[in-house]
Design an enzyme around this catalytic site. Sequence first.
Site, PDB file in Angstrom:
ATOM      1  N   PHE A 150       0.852  -1.187   0.000  1.00 53.86           N
ATOM      2  CA  PHE A 150       0.000   0.000   0.000  1.00 53.86           C
ATOM      3  C   PHE A 150       0.885   1.233   0.000  1.00 53.86           C
ATOM      4  CE2 PHE A 150      -2.554   3.433   1.726  1.00 53.86           C
ATOM      5  CZ  PHE A 150      -3.705   3.309   0.973  1.00 53.86           C
ATOM      6  N   ASP A 169       9.366   2.836   1.512  1.00 49.51           N
ATOM      7  CA  ASP A 169       8.194   3.545   2.001  1.00 49.51           C
ATOM      8  C   ASP A 169       8.106   3.267   3.502  1.00 49.51           C
ATOM      9  OD1 ASP A 169       5.665   4.199   2.890  1.00 49.51           O
ATOM     10  OD2 ASP A 169       4.656   3.631   1.045  1.00 49.51           O
ATOM     11  N   LYS A 214       2.741  10.035   8.242  1.00 52.35           N
ATOM     12  CA  LYS A 214       2.066   9.614   9.480  1.00 52.35           C
ATOM     13  C   LYS A 214       2.629  10.197  10.789  1.00 52.35           C
ATOM     14  CE  LYS A 214      -0.016   5.331   7.766  1.00 52.35           C
ATOM     15  NZ  LYS A 214      -1.440   5.643   7.902  1.00 52.35           N
TER      16      LYS A 214
END
Length: 392
Positions: free
Chosen positions: A139, A224, A253
Amino acid sequence: MDTKTLLEWSAKYHTPNYGARAPICIVRGEGARLWDSDGREYLDFGAGLAVANLGHCHPRITGAIREAAATLLHVSNLYHTAPQIHLAKLLCEHSFADRVFFCNSGAEANEAAIKLARKYGRERGASDRYEIIATRNSFHGRTLGALSATGQERYQQGFEPMVPGFKHVAYNDLRAMERAIDSRTAAILVEPIQGEGGVHVPDDGYLPGLRKLCDAAGILLILDEIQTGVARTGKLWAYEHVGAAPDIMTLAKGLANGVPIGATLAREEVASVLTAGTHGSTFGGTPFVSSVALATLSTVIDEKIPERAARLGRYLMDALGGFPRDVVREVRGRGLLIGIELTKAAGPVVDACRDKGVIVLSAGEKVVRLAPPLIVDENDCQRALETLRSSL
Ligand SMILES: Cc1ncc(COP(=O)(O)O)c(C=O)c1O
């Protein structure tokens, strides 16, 4: 306004893409606790979606927010601001990177990484290199570029055609990756641990193996670390567990503990292709968000939060190992990013935990995900474990 009316308005006025929102309205947070509009208290083992790593309303972060808001919220990137410079310096001093580009979200950080890899491949590669090899079940975000990199068709359905130039191979499979590399490959893009895809931890040799493949082929390794970064896995960055530094790393995040931010970090030689005018962002790295991220990262480092996440992660993993095997198929994770794969759907378990006052996440259909603020203590873990056990 009463909760019932608010939920009715939500159903009426929001786009329906967050269909299964929990039927509560959260109004306040402190540490690892949240309160809803009816005054009910929850233990938060989700931290948003692995975002509030220092917990809610951490005094140092709240102080930085207050001060930054009262000093200077925004100027464009046509000017220098001290907080952005200090943040870039701190990130570089504590990672493999030499340079940083700031944006506003994980997807945008990955967009910048994709553009950077393409430009580097075109300008520095031996041939016309633009393709990025990502992994199945990954993702990387919802913008079209990041979505095209994402290896899950269910997120792509209805939005085709995807952006060309992406290939997907099985995760944790070095041979498959090696076979996929060809003269068009510019970069490999992977998560050090697949988060949304179900908390899949690769073998310790996987990232070092990818590093070797990239070096041999003269291509870039993009990690990532949007979910795994900022101490979540028990190291500041997850790649440190196996000593395989990337060429590009993306963050978002937890970097400003809940204030929106994205960052793309790169080695000097790679970053240098992003010449004047080739990329940019109106809001990227404003003095406000940079001050908050600076306070977050400094606190994470000063208070040795990675060590704490590692210790409590081991505590949780050990306890989860004793859960009934007929319901728990496997427990995976590192630090405080933990996936509990069940033999049944995770959704009802997540709901049952919430009804008992503990917020946990899912990751895919059968995986319950724990991603608490990294400041939780043993008592919090104990309560989460008891609630989880009684909700299975
Ligand atoms: C590994 C990873 N990459 C990218 C993203 C996308 O981040 P954002 O929602 O901030 O665009 C996420 C979000 O869950 C993620 O976990």
